[in-house]
Design a protein around this motif. Structure first.
Motif, PDB file in Angstrom:
ATOM      1  N   LEU A   1      -5.324   3.479   6.592  1.00  0.00           N
ATOM      2  CA  LEU A   1      -5.526   3.391   4.054  1.00  0.00           C
ATOM      3  C   LEU A   1      -4.852   2.025   3.996  1.00  0.00           C
ATOM      4  CD1 LEU A   1      -2.912   6.373   4.870  1.00  0.00           C
ATOM      5  CD2 LEU A   1      -5.655   6.622   4.573  1.00  0.00           C
ATOM      6  N   GLN A   2      -4.156   1.684   4.313  1.00  0.00           N
ATOM      7  CA  GLN A   2      -4.179  -0.018   4.074  1.00  0.00           C
ATOM      8  C   GLN A   2      -5.515  -0.926   3.022  1.00  0.00           C
ATOM      9  OE1 GLN A   2      -1.387  -2.001   6.354  1.00  0.00           O
ATOM     10  NE2 GLN A   2       0.007  -1.100   4.837  1.00  0.00           N
ATOM     11  N   GLU A   3      -6.327  -0.275   4.938  1.00  0.00           N
ATOM     12  CA  GLU A   3      -7.143  -1.486   4.968  1.00  0.00           C
ATOM     13  C   GLU A   3      -8.280  -0.811   4.008  1.00  0.00           C
ATOM     14  OE1 GLU A   3      -7.781  -3.228   9.457  1.00  0.00           O
ATOM     15  OE2 GLU A   3      -9.331  -1.183   9.011  1.00  0.00           O
ATOM     16  N   GLU A   4      -8.738   1.096   3.660  1.00  0.00           N
ATOM     17  CA  GLU A   4      -9.881   1.425   2.896  1.00  0.00           C
ATOM     18  C   GLU A   4      -8.807   1.407   1.162  1.00  0.00           C
ATOM     19  OE1 GLU A   4     -10.010   5.596   5.507  1.00  0.00           O
ATOM     20  OE2 GLU A   4      -8.813   5.198   3.947  1.00  0.00           O
ATOM     21  N   ASN A   5      -7.314   1.179   1.101  1.00  0.00           N
ATOM     22  CA  ASN A   5      -7.004   0.500   0.049  1.00  0.00           C
ATOM     23  C   ASN A   5      -7.447  -0.518  -1.073  1.00  0.00           C
ATOM     24  OD1 ASN A   5      -5.906   0.860  -2.943  1.00  0.00           O
ATOM     25  ND2 ASN A   5      -3.631   0.251  -1.427  1.00  0.00           N
ATOM     26  N   HIS A   6      -7.473  -1.847   0.035  1.00  0.00           N
ATOM     27  CA  HIS A   6      -7.609  -2.982   0.211  1.00  0.00           C
ATOM     28  C   HIS A   6      -9.485  -2.433  -0.503  1.00  0.00           C
ATOM     29  CE1 HIS A   6      -8.089  -7.573   0.332  1.00  0.00           C
ATOM     30  NE2 HIS A   6      -9.171  -7.598   0.994  1.00  0.00           N
ATOM     31  N   GLN A   7     -10.503  -2.244   0.298  1.00  0.00           N
ATOM     32  CA  GLN A   7     -11.532  -1.943   0.410  1.00  0.00           C
ATOM     33  C   GLN A   7     -11.962  -0.987  -1.018  1.00  0.00           C
ATOM     34  OE1 GLN A   7     -13.654   0.220   2.956  1.00  0.00           O
ATOM     35  NE2 GLN A   7     -15.961   0.061   2.594  1.00  0.00           N
ATOM     36  N   LEU A   8     -10.684  -0.519  -1.475  1.00  0.00           N
ATOM     37  CA  LEU A   8     -11.337   0.566  -2.661  1.00  0.00           C
ATOM     38  C   LEU A   8     -10.787  -0.543  -4.036  1.00  0.00           C
ATOM     39  CD1 LEU A   8     -10.074   3.438  -2.028  1.00  0.00           C
ATOM     40  CD2 LEU A   8     -12.611   3.205  -2.588  1.00  0.00           C
ATOM     41  N   ARG A   9      -9.825  -1.319  -3.669  1.00  0.00           N
ATOM     42  CA  ARG A   9      -9.527  -2.282  -4.938  1.00  0.00           C
ATOM     43  C   ARG A   9     -10.587  -3.230  -4.994  1.00  0.00           C
ATOM     44  NH1 ARG A   9      -2.996  -3.867  -3.828  1.00  0.00           N
ATOM     45  NH2 ARG A   9      -2.064  -1.968  -4.228  1.00  0.00           N
ATOM     46  N   SER A  10     -10.965  -3.403  -3.766  1.00  0.00           N
ATOM     47  CA  SER A  10     -12.416  -4.789  -3.981  1.00  0.00           C
ATOM     48  C   SER A  10     -13.357  -4.213  -4.465  1.00  0.00           C
ATOM     49  CB  SER A  10     -12.854  -5.488  -2.778  1.00  0.00           C
ATOM     50  OG  SER A  10     -13.233  -4.165  -1.324  1.00  0.00           O
ATOM     51  N   GLU A  11     -13.804  -2.495  -4.941  1.00  0.00           N
ATOM     52  CA  GLU A  11     -14.281  -1.904  -5.025  1.00  0.00           C
ATOM     53  C   GLU A  11     -14.489  -1.773  -6.141  1.00  0.00           C
ATOM     54  OE1 GLU A  11     -16.632   0.376  -0.705  1.00  0.00           O
ATOM     55  OE2 GLU A  11     -15.303   1.319  -2.670  1.00  0.00           O
ATOM     56  N   ASN A  12     -13.457  -1.671  -6.997  1.00  0.00           N
ATOM     57  CA  ASN A  12     -12.576  -1.065  -8.159  1.00  0.00           C
ATOM     58  C   ASN A  12     -12.486  -3.084  -8.439  1.00  0.00           C
ATOM     59  OD1 ASN A  12     -11.886  -0.464 -10.656  1.00  0.00           O
ATOM     60  ND2 ASN A  12      -9.936  -0.618  -9.597  1.00  0.00           N
ATOM     61  N   THR A  13     -12.956  -3.837  -8.386  1.00  0.00           N
ATOM     62  CA  THR A  13     -12.482  -5.225  -8.933  1.00  0.00           C
ATOM     63  C   THR A  13     -13.910  -5.272  -9.810  1.00  0.00           C
ATOM     64  OG1 THR A  13     -10.472  -6.064  -7.655  1.00  0.00           O
ATOM     65  CG2 THR A  13     -11.964  -7.548  -9.183  1.00  0.00           C
ATOM     66  N   LEU A  14     -15.215  -5.054  -8.979  1.00  0.00           N
ATOM     67  CA  LEU A  14     -16.593  -4.654  -8.345  1.00  0.00           C
ATOM     68  C   LEU A  14     -16.777  -3.951  -9.551  1.00  0.00           C
ATOM     69  CD1 LEU A  14     -18.902  -6.120  -7.450  1.00  0.00           C
ATOM     70  CD2 LEU A  14     -19.294  -4.908  -5.666  1.00  0.00           C
TER      71      LEU A  14
ATOM     72  N   ASP B   1     -11.858   7.634 -13.499  1.00  0.00           N
ATOM     73  CA  ASP B   1     -11.429   7.941 -11.970  1.00  0.00           C
ATOM     74  C   ASP B   1     -10.496   7.230 -11.052  1.00  0.00           C
ATOM     75  OD1 ASP B   1     -14.308  10.267 -12.874  1.00  0.00           O
ATOM     76  OD2 ASP B   1     -12.096  10.553 -13.959  1.00  0.00           O
ATOM     77  N   ILE B   2     -11.841   5.926 -10.903  1.00  0.00           N
ATOM     78  CA  ILE B   2     -11.402   5.164 -10.333  1.00  0.00           C
ATOM     79  C   ILE B   2     -10.009   4.616  -9.808  1.00  0.00           C
ATOM     80  CG2 ILE B   2     -11.639   2.545  -9.085  1.00  0.00           C
ATOM     81  CD1 ILE B   2     -14.461   2.690 -10.938  1.00  0.00           C
ATOM     82  N   GLU B   3      -9.272   4.198 -11.683  1.00  0.00           N
ATOM     83  CA  GLU B   3      -7.904   3.964 -11.472  1.00  0.00           C
ATOM     84  C   GLU B   3      -6.842   5.242 -10.772  1.00  0.00           C
ATOM     85  OE1 GLU B   3      -8.015   1.146 -15.160  1.00  0.00           O
ATOM     86  OE2 GLU B   3      -6.915   3.134 -15.608  1.00  0.00           O
ATOM     87  N   ASN B   4      -7.572   6.982 -10.975  1.00  0.00           N
ATOM     88  CA  ASN B   4      -6.591   8.191 -11.058  1.00  0.00           C
ATOM     89  C   ASN B   4      -6.718   7.916  -9.308  1.00  0.00           C
ATOM     90  OD1 ASN B   4      -5.686   8.693 -13.350  1.00  0.00           O
ATOM     91  ND2 ASN B   4      -7.886   9.998 -13.657  1.00  0.00           N
TER      92      ASN B   4
END
Length: 531
Positions: free
Chosen positions: A251-264, A314-317
């Motif tokens: 989950l931490q890896e997915e969270n990191h990936q989601l955060r990078s995707e969100n930044t992108l 939606d991404i922030e939620n």
């Protein structure tokens, strides 16, 4: 008067016989203090009584030639109800000398007594009354309360050690007859009440210790099972904790990936907004030229801005949901760790309780050993006192017999002594008379010989010592050991070895030496000037 049920009377009689047989067997075995064998009469009577109890109410089975009643059927059923009985059932079937079911049943009872499991085996049998109904009538002893009472009495036989030889014994043709003389009371039983009370107290103590030991064993087994279950649950929780940690890492890896995707996405959105802003400004300039085209472009840009804003929301939620999930997972991890620590503390406490139970069990076993040793010492002292009493009694009888024989022999010896004294007195008187007569004759003969010798010596001269150097007979030289002896009659000189003829005289304490030639008296020459 109400008529009693004959089957109830039979059950009561068999129960009383079983009580007497078991009580007598226990008391006699403890009084002897030894291992019982097959020839012990109370033990044989116990098996006869048990055989009668098991035969009571047994259903008759029809065979091809006759009707048959056997107790091997219900006893053979025990191995299906009690797995530990499979060993003795197989041993009974493998015995070569047994040909009848009754012989197998008798061998089974003896092996069960040696294993000290007879009560347990029969208890498992009487519980299953639906299975027993195939072999027994409804009024049989094994189907009623008397059977349970007998099974309870059999527990007391665990104090007895039996060493029975089943192989080679003829168990098929034995006749089971109850000997009632063993159970009749006598005067010795009345005097041994105190001893029976002591034996009963010792048996009660031993039964209490055995029951306590059995309960402790059951408690230990339950604690072992509980410890095993806790260890299994602890292992399962550790596995679940490892799985949860792996899930958290994922989950931490997915969270990191989601955060990078969100930044992108934010960067793309900002870039798009900037491009859109440039376009809007261009369109505003165009709007000035064309109002209608500007409105349409404004509306399109506004719509795109709303879509991009909605996408960002939606991404922030979703990011907030991932953060809340992370907090819940961390809380679950803490709860799992707390539960694991509590279970480990519980496991440590259970192990301490198990050690205490083991210590109590060892202490009770040591006390049991001490009580058994004391009982054995008392039994040995009693047996030694009985042996000494028997020895003293036998010795007294032998002494009385010897005293009677000695008195009888003394009387006979006194009579013989009187007769012998009388005979000796008469013989001594006769001998004294004969001796006195012979002595008178010998004084007269010797006196005449002396007179004749003196007459003969008057004309003869003795040799001198210097001239007589050798014996006349053996011709050996005279010395201190070979002394000189001179004959009064013939004048010859002999040594003491050659002049060995002696003649007793009543007037002389020593016999007188006589010459070998003329049989006259010899005189020892001690010096050279002797005449």
């Amino acid at each position: 008067m109400a008529v009693k049920d004959p089957t109830a009377v039979e059950r009561a009689n068999l129960l009383n016989m079983a009580k007497l047989s078991i009580k007598g067997l226990i008391e006699s075995a403890l009084s002897f203090g030894r291992t019982l064998d097959s020839d012990y009469p109370p033990l044989q009577q116990f098996f006869v009584v048990m055989e009668h109890c098991l035969k009571h109410g047994l259903k008759v089975k029809k065979s091809f030639l006759s009707y048959n009643k056997t107790i091997w059927g219900p006893l053979e059923l025990v191995e299906k109800l009690y797995p530990e009985a499979e060993e003795i059932a197989a041993s009974v079937r493998d015995l070569p000398g047994l040909k009848t079911p009754l012989g197998r049943a008798r061998a089974w009872l003896r092996l069960a007594l040696m294993q000290k499991k007879m009560a347990d085996y029969l208890r498992s049998l009487i519980i299953q009354r639906d299975l027993l109904s195939e072999f027994y009538e409804y009024h049989a002893l094994m189907m009623e309360e008397e059977g349970a009472v007998i099974v309870g009495l059999l527990v007391g036989l665990n104090v007895i050690d039996a060493n029975l030889c089943v192989k080679g014994e003829d168990l098929d043709s034995q006749v089971g007859v109850i000997d009632f003389s063993l159970y009749l009371k006598n005067e010795d039983d009345i005097g041994s009440k105190e001893r029976n009370v002591q034996i009963a107290a010792i048996l009660d103590q031993k039964n209490y210790v055995e029951e306590l030991n059995r309960q402790l064993n059951s408690t230990v087994s339950s604690l072992h099972a509980r410890v095993d279950s806790l260890e299994k649950s602890n292992t399962k929780l550790i596995e679940e904790l490892a799985i949860a940690k792996n899930n958290i890492i994922k989950l931490q890896e997915e969270n990191h990936q989601l955060r990078s995707e969100n930044t992108l996405i934010l960067m793309k959105t900002q870039h798009h907004l900037e491009v859109t802003k440039v376009d809007v400004e261009a369109e505003l300039q165009t709007y000035r030229h064309s109002r209608q085209g500007l409105d349409e472009m404004y509306n399109e840009a506004r719509r795109q801005l709303r879509e991009e804003s909605q996408l960002r929301q939606d991404i922030e939620n979703e990011l907030m949901v991932q953060v809340s999930m992370k907090h819940e997972i961390e809380l679950a991890m803490k709860l799992l760790e707390k539960d694991i620590h509590e279970k480990q503390d519980t496991l440590i406490g259970l192990r301490q309780q198990l050690d205490e139970v083991k210590a109590i069990n060892i202490e009770m076993y040591q006390k049991l050993q001490v009580s058994e040793d004391a009982m054995k010492e008392k039994n040995e002292i009693v047996s030694r006192l009985e042996d000494k009493t028997n020895q003293i009694t036998a010795t007294m009888k032998q002494l009385e017999q010897r005293l009677q024989q000695a008195e009888k022999s003394q009387m006979e010896a006194e009579n013989e002594d009187k007769k012998f004294k009388q005979e000796c007195m008469s013989k001594s008187e006769n001998l004294q008379k004969e001796i006195s007569r012979k002595e008178k004759q010998l004084s007269k003969l010797k006196i005449e010989d002396i007179k004749e010798a003196n007459k003969a010596l008057q004309g003869q001269v003795w040799l001198k010592d210097k001239e007589a150097t050798h014996c006349k007979l053996c011709e050996k030289e005279f010395s201190l050991s070979k002394r000189k002896h001179h004959c009064r009659n013939c004048g010859e000189i002999f040594c003491n070895a050659c002049s060995d003829n002696e003649l007793p005289l009543p007037s002389s304490p020593k016999p007188v030496r006589v010459c070998d030639s003329c049989h006259a008296f010899l005189i020892q020459r001690c010096s050279s000037n002797m005449p």
